[in-house]
Design a protein around this motif. Structure first.
Motif, mmCIF file in Angstrom:
data_model
loop_
_atom_site.group_PDB
_atom_site.id
_atom_site.type_symbol
_atom_site.label_atom_id
_atom_site.label_comp_id
_atom_site.label_asym_id
_atom_site.label_seq_id
_atom_site.Cartn_x
_atom_site.Cartn_y
_atom_site.Cartn_z
ATOM 1 N N ALA A 1 8.788 0.458 1.608
ATOM 2 C CA ALA A 1 8.460 -0.722 2.416
ATOM 3 C C ALA A 1 7.000 -0.792 2.827
ATOM 4 C CB ALA A 1 9.343 -0.755 3.661
ATOM 5 N N VAL A 2 6.153 0.104 2.320
ATOM 6 C CA VAL A 2 4.730 0.092 2.664
ATOM 7 C C VAL A 2 3.965 -0.697 1.602
ATOM 8 C CG1 VAL A 2 2.658 1.467 3.077
ATOM 9 C CG2 VAL A 2 4.891 2.304 3.857
ATOM 10 N N GLY A 3 3.294 -1.759 2.021
ATOM 11 C CA GLY A 3 2.453 -2.526 1.120
ATOM 12 C C GLY A 3 0.998 -2.141 1.296
ATOM 13 N N ILE A 4 0.237 -2.153 0.211
ATOM 14 C CA ILE A 4 -1.178 -1.764 0.253
ATOM 15 C C ILE A 4 -2.014 -2.853 -0.392
ATOM 16 C CG2 ILE A 4 -2.905 -0.048 -0.448
ATOM 17 C CD1 ILE A 4 -0.688 2.017 -0.625
ATOM 18 N N VAL A 5 -3.117 -3.188 0.249
ATOM 19 C CA VAL A 5 -4.149 -4.055 -0.336
ATOM 20 C C VAL A 5 -5.419 -3.234 -0.369
ATOM 21 C CG1 VAL A 5 -5.466 -6.184 -0.117
ATOM 22 C CG2 VAL A 5 -3.059 -6.123 0.605
ATOM 23 N N GLY A 6 -6.048 -3.109 -1.537
ATOM 24 C CA GLY A 6 -7.195 -2.210 -1.616
ATOM 25 C C GLY A 6 -8.303 -2.696 -2.511
ATOM 26 N N ALA A 7 -9.536 -2.565 -2.015
ATOM 27 C CA ALA A 7 -10.726 -2.796 -2.827
ATOM 28 C C ALA A 7 -11.215 -1.483 -3.412
ATOM 29 C CB ALA A 7 -11.820 -3.440 -1.984
ATOM 30 N N SER A 8 -10.352 -0.481 -3.393
ATOM 31 C CA SER A 8 -10.690 0.858 -3.869
ATOM 32 C C SER A 8 -9.530 1.422 -4.663
ATOM 33 C CB SER A 8 -10.987 1.780 -2.676
ATOM 34 O OG SER A 8 -10.774 3.134 -3.025
ATOM 35 N N GLY A 9 -9.794 1.763 -5.931
ATOM 36 C CA GLY A 9 -8.729 2.310 -6.768
ATOM 37 C C GLY A 9 -8.239 3.661 -6.296
ATOM 38 N N THR A 10 -9.160 4.609 -6.107
ATOM 39 C CA THR A 10 -8.717 5.942 -5.696
ATOM 40 C C THR A 10 -8.231 5.945 -4.252
ATOM 41 O OG1 THR A 10 -11.047 6.524 -5.263
ATOM 42 C CG2 THR A 10 -10.078 7.263 -7.343
ATOM 43 N N GLY A 11 -8.701 5.001 -3.437
ATOM 44 C CA GLY A 11 -8.169 4.868 -2.090
ATOM 45 C C GLY A 11 -6.704 4.466 -2.127
ATOM 46 N N ILE A 12 -6.365 3.492 -2.982
ATOM 47 C CA ILE A 12 -4.969 3.104 -3.156
ATOM 48 C C ILE A 12 -4.162 4.288 -3.660
ATOM 49 C CG2 ILE A 12 -3.393 1.688 -4.524
ATOM 50 C CD1 ILE A 12 -5.473 -0.525 -4.504
ATOM 51 N N GLN A 13 -4.705 5.019 -4.625
ATOM 52 C CA GLN A 13 -3.971 6.147 -5.197
ATOM 53 C C GLN A 13 -3.687 7.221 -4.151
ATOM 54 O OE1 GLN A 13 -6.545 6.362 -9.076
ATOM 55 N NE2 GLN A 13 -4.570 7.299 -9.546
ATOM 56 N N GLU A 14 -4.690 7.578 -3.355
ATOM 57 C CA GLU A 14 -4.500 8.633 -2.367
ATOM 58 C C GLU A 14 -3.450 8.231 -1.340
ATOM 59 O OE1 GLU A 14 -5.808 12.358 -0.221
ATOM 60 O OE2 GLU A 14 -5.413 11.675 -2.262
ATOM 61 N N VAL A 15 -3.553 7.037 -0.791
ATOM 62 C CA VAL A 15 -2.615 6.619 0.255
ATOM 63 C C VAL A 15 -1.209 6.440 -0.320
ATOM 64 C CG1 VAL A 15 -2.036 4.787 1.893
ATOM 65 C CG2 VAL A 15 -4.397 5.584 1.698
ATOM 66 N N SER A 16 -1.091 5.788 -1.470
ATOM 67 C CA SER A 16 0.242 5.570 -2.042
ATOM 68 C C SER A 16 0.916 6.892 -2.393
ATOM 69 C CB SER A 16 0.156 4.670 -3.281
ATOM 70 O OG SER A 16 -0.578 5.274 -4.331
ATOM 71 N N CYS A 17 0.148 7.854 -2.894
ATOM 72 C CA CYS A 17 0.733 9.150 -3.252
ATOM 73 C C CYS A 17 1.123 9.947 -2.008
ATOM 74 C CB CYS A 17 -0.245 9.955 -4.107
ATOM 75 S SG CYS A 17 -0.482 9.284 -5.764
ATOM 76 N N LEU A 18 0.276 9.943 -0.979
ATOM 77 C CA LEU A 18 0.609 10.665 0.251
ATOM 78 C C LEU A 18 1.865 10.081 0.892
ATOM 79 C CD1 LEU A 18 -2.931 11.202 1.861
ATOM 80 C CD2 LEU A 18 -1.498 12.914 0.717
ATOM 81 N N VAL A 19 1.976 8.766 0.905
ATOM 82 C CA VAL A 19 3.159 8.115 1.476
ATOM 83 C C VAL A 19 4.401 8.459 0.655
ATOM 84 C CG1 VAL A 19 4.255 5.870 1.852
ATOM 85 C CG2 VAL A 19 1.894 6.244 2.592
ATOM 86 N N SER A 20 4.274 8.373 -0.660
ATOM 87 C CA SER A 20 5.413 8.654 -1.529
ATOM 88 C C SER A 20 5.860 10.105 -1.435
ATOM 89 C CB SER A 20 5.047 8.312 -2.979
ATOM 90 O OG SER A 20 6.121 8.578 -3.854
ATOM 91 N N GLU A 21 4.918 11.028 -1.461
ATOM 92 C CA GLU A 21 5.258 12.459 -1.398
ATOM 93 C C GLU A 21 5.832 12.837 -0.040
ATOM 94 O OE1 GLU A 21 4.247 15.147 -4.300
ATOM 95 O OE2 GLU A 21 5.306 13.271 -4.707
ATOM 96 N N ALA A 22 5.555 12.028 0.984
ATOM 97 C CA ALA A 22 6.093 12.302 2.325
ATOM 98 C C ALA A 22 7.491 11.730 2.508
ATOM 99 C CB ALA A 22 5.164 11.736 3.395
ATOM 100 N N GLY A 23 8.042 11.075 1.489
ATOM 101 C CA GLY A 23 9.420 10.619 1.563
ATOM 102 C C GLY A 23 9.613 9.136 1.756
ATOM 103 N N ARG A 24 8.525 8.379 1.909
ATOM 104 C CA ARG A 24 8.655 6.926 1.969
ATOM 105 C C ARG A 24 8.214 6.347 0.634
ATOM 106 N NH1 ARG A 24 7.466 3.624 7.250
ATOM 107 N NH2 ARG A 24 8.862 2.311 6.041
ATOM 108 N N GLY A 25 7.921 5.079 0.583
ATOM 109 C CA GLY A 25 7.569 4.496 -0.697
ATOM 110 C C GLY A 25 6.737 3.245 -0.554
ATOM 111 N N ILE A 26 6.365 2.685 -1.693
ATOM 112 C CA ILE A 26 5.439 1.554 -1.761
ATOM 113 C C ILE A 26 6.189 0.336 -2.293
ATOM 114 C CG2 ILE A 26 3.280 0.737 -2.766
ATOM 115 C CD1 ILE A 26 3.014 3.169 -0.856
ATOM 116 N N SER A 27 6.026 -0.800 -1.613
ATOM 117 C CA SER A 27 6.589 -2.051 -2.122
ATOM 118 C C SER A 27 5.695 -2.586 -3.238
ATOM 119 C CB SER A 27 6.742 -3.073 -0.998
ATOM 120 O OG SER A 27 5.490 -3.313 -0.355
#
Length: 504
Positions: free
Chosen positions: A193-219
Motif C-alpha cells: 500500500a506504499v506509493g512512491i513518486v521519485g525524481a531519483s532512480g536509486t532513491g526509488i530503489q532504496e526506499v522500495s526495497c527497504l519497505v519490501s524487505e521490512a514486510g510491507r510492499g509497494i503499490s
C-alpha cells in the motif's frame, strides 16, 4: 608498439542503450583491449567517442548507424575484440526465429499488441522526443529511459501527455514499478500500500526495497525524471503522479523523493499534498527543514523515508552503526572516509549522514552545503561514479561495477583512508554479480587495508539475491549494513573512533 584503433560502422542498425552498454562491457573486458564502446552515431555519442579517442578523424557515421570504437594493445587483440563485438551484434539476429518477430516502430508495436498502454523509450536522445510523441499520439503512457533530451522538448511532451491524460515519465527516468511490474533499473518488490513518486532512480530503489524487505510492499513507484521539479518543467509529471496515487484505493500513503526542487515548484507540490487525506513522506535530499501541511512529514534520508512509510518501524534494528562489529576486518587508522558510489542519490544520502555527524565531505555531485571535490577543499570524499565524467563512453557502474575497481584498489592501499564506503545496487538491468566483482578487488590486494563498509540495495527476490550478494561481501571481509544510511553512519564511527584513539 603503439595502440591499435579499430572502427566499424553498421549502417541502419539499432540496439537499445542498455544492450549496447552490456556488449561494450564484454568487449572492453577482452584480453589486450584498452577501451571500447558501441554507440549509436548521434552527434552527442560521436562527441563522447571522439573525446575518448575511440573514433578516427572523418568518421562519417549517421545518427541511425551503430558505431564500434576500440583501442587495443596490438593488432591481434584488436582483431579478436572486433570479432567478439560483431558476434555480439549478430547474436540477437542469429537466434531470432519467425515467431520471435519484433516490431521496429511504435505503429507496428501497437498493431501487434493493441491492449498495450505504455511504451518504454530507450533510443539516442536526438530521436527520443519524436518516438515519445508518436507513443503519446497512440494513447500510450511513456517511460523515457533516454537522456540528452532538450528541456523544451521535455516540457512540450509533458504538457501534451497531461492534455491526453497520460503519464510522461522522464527523460532520464531510470526506475518505475507499475502494477507490480519493474521497469528499467528496478527491483522485484512485494505488492503493498506504499506509493512512491521519485525524481531519483536509486532513491526509488532504496526506499522500495527497504519497505519490501521490512514486510510491507509497494503499490506503484512512479519515476518522473531527474528534471521534472526544475522551474522550467514545473513538476508536471510529479503533480500527475501524486494525483494518481491519491486516487488509487490500493495506496494508503505516499513517499515523494527528489533533490530540492525550485522553491516555486516545491510550493505547488506541497499545496497539492495539502489537498490529500493520505499521509505523505517528503524526502527532498539535501533540503533544509520545511513547513509541511498536516499529514505530511519530512525525511532527510532515504532510510528515514522508508521508516516513516513503515509507521516508524525500525529498519536494521539489530545493527548498531555506533560500534564496530567484532568480526570486522581491516586496520583501524585515522583518515578520511572514501565513498565510491554507483547510485547518485545514495551518494547524496551519504553526504547528509556525514554532515550530520559534523564531518566535512566533498563530492563531485555535492548536495547543498557540501563543497565540490575539485575546489581544493579537504575532507571525506563521496564520489558519484555514475556522473558523466566517469561514464562518458563507458557503461554505468550499476551495469559494469568495474568502473570503480581501480579507484577501490587505490583506496585500499592509501594510508590516508580510514574507511571505505560502497553501495551495491542490484535488480533488473544491473550487473549479474557486483559483490563478486568487488570481492575480486579485495582478494587481489596485498598488505594492510582500512575497513570496508557496504550496503546492498535490492531484495531476496531479485535475480542476484540480496542475501547471496551480502554473503559474498562478508566472505571478502566487508561489513554489510542493512541500509546505505547505516553503512554511512558506521563509516563515520570507524573514522572518528580511530582518530580519537590516535590522539590519545
Amino acid at each position: 608498439m603503439s595502440d591499435v584503433l579499430v572502427n566499424e560502422i553498421r549502417r541502419g542498425f539499432y540496439l537499445d542503450s542498455v544492450a549496447l552498454m552490456r556488449l561494450s562491457r564484454e568487449v572492453a573486458g577482452a584480453e589486450g583491449v584498452i577501451e571500447a564502446a558501441l554507440m549509436m552515431g548521434s552527434p552527442s555519442n560521436l562527441a563522447i567517442m571522439r573525446d575518448a579517442g575511440l573514433i578516427e578523424a572523418g568518421c562519417d557515421a549517421r545518427p541511425n548507424d551503430l558505431v564500434l570504437g576500440l583501442r587495443a594493445r596490438d593488432a591481434a587483440a584488436a582483431e579478436a575484440a572486433r570479432a567478439l563485438a560483431l558476434e555480439g551484434l549478430d547474436r540477437p539476429r542469429a537466434s531470432a526465429a519467425a515467431e520471435d518477430w519484433r516490431p521496429r516502430s511504435i505503429a507496428a508495436a501497437t498493431e501487434a499488441l493493441p491492449a498495450a498502454n505504455l511504451a518504454l523509450v530507450s533510443v539516442p536522445g536526438d530521436f527520443a522526443a519524436t518516438e515519445a510523441r508518436r507513443a503519446l499520439g497512440r494513447g500510450l503512457n511513456v517511460l523515457m529511459f533516454s537522456d540528452n533530451v532538450a528541456l523544451e522538448d521535455e516540457r512540450s511532451l509533458k504538457l501534451e501527455a497531461r492534455e491526453r491524460g497520460l503519464l510522461m515519465m522522464g527523460p532520464d527516468c531510470g526506475t518505475a514499478i507499475l502494477n507490480g511490474t519493474p521497469l528499467a533499473f528496478a527491483n522485484r518488490v512485494a505488492r503493498g500500500a506504499v506509493g512512491i513518486v521519485g525524481a531519483s532512480g536509486t532513491g526509488i530503489q532504496e526506499v522500495s526495497c527497504l519497505v519490501s524487505e521490512a514486510g510491507r510492499g509497494i503499490s506503484h513507484a512512479i519515476g518522473v525524471g531527474g528534471r521534472d521539479l526544475k522551474h522550467e518543467i514545473g513538476g508536471i509529471t510529479t503533480m500527475m503522479a501524486l494525483e494518481l496515487l491519491d486516487a488509487d484505493p490500493a495506496t494508503d500513503r505516499i513517499v515523494l523523493i527528489s533533490k530540492p526542487p525550485h522553491p516555486e515548484v516545491a510550493a505547488a507540490v506541497l499545496d497539492r499534498i495539502a489537498q490529500s487525506a493520505k499521509p505523505h513522506v517528503v524526502c527532498f535530499i539535501g533540503a533544509d527543514p520545511m513547513d509541511l501541511p498536516p499529514g505530511a512529514t519530512q525525511a532527510f534520508t532515504l532510510h528515514e523515508a522508508a521508516e516513516m512509510a513503515l509507521d516508524g518501524a525500525r529498519i536494521g534494528a539489530g545493527f548498531s552503526p555506533d560500534a564496530a562489529p567484532r568480526d570486522m576486518q581491516g586496520e583501524r587508522r585515522a583518515g578520511r572516509i572514501e565513498g565510491l558510489f554507483c547510485g547518485g542519490t545514495l551518494a547524496a544520502e551519504a553526504q547528509i549522514v556525514l554532515r550530520r555527524a559534523g564531518r566535512n565531505p566533498v563530492s563531485n555531485a555535492p548536495v547543498p552545503g557540501v563543497a565540490h571535490v575539485g575546489d581544493g577543499a579537504a575532507g571525506d570524499r563521496v564520489l558519484d561514479l555514475g556522473a558523466d565524467e566517469y561514464t562518458r563512453g563507458r557503461p554505468h557502474p550499476m551495469i559494469d561495477p568495474s568502473v570503480r575497481d581501480e579507484m577501490l584498489a587505490r583506496a585500499l592501499g592509501d594510508d590516508a583512508v580510514g574507511a571505505i564506503l560502497l553501495d551495491l545496487v542490484i535488480g533488473f538491468g544491473a550487473h549479474d554479480d557486483p559483490a563478486g566483482q568487488t570481492a575480486e578487488v579485495l582478494a587481489a590486494h596485498a598488505g594492510p587495508r582500512p575497513p570496508v563498509v557496504a550496503s546492498v540495495t535490492g531484495t531476496a527476490a531479485d535475480p542476484q539475491d540480496k542475501a547471496r550478494q551480502a554473503a559474498t561481501l562478508r566472505a571478502a571481509g566487508i561489513v554489510v549494513a542493512p541500509s546505505n544510511a547505516q553503512a554511512s553512519a558506521l563509516a563515520v564511527t570507524l573514522a572518528q573512533t580511530a582518530r580519537a584513539e590516535a590522539a590519545s
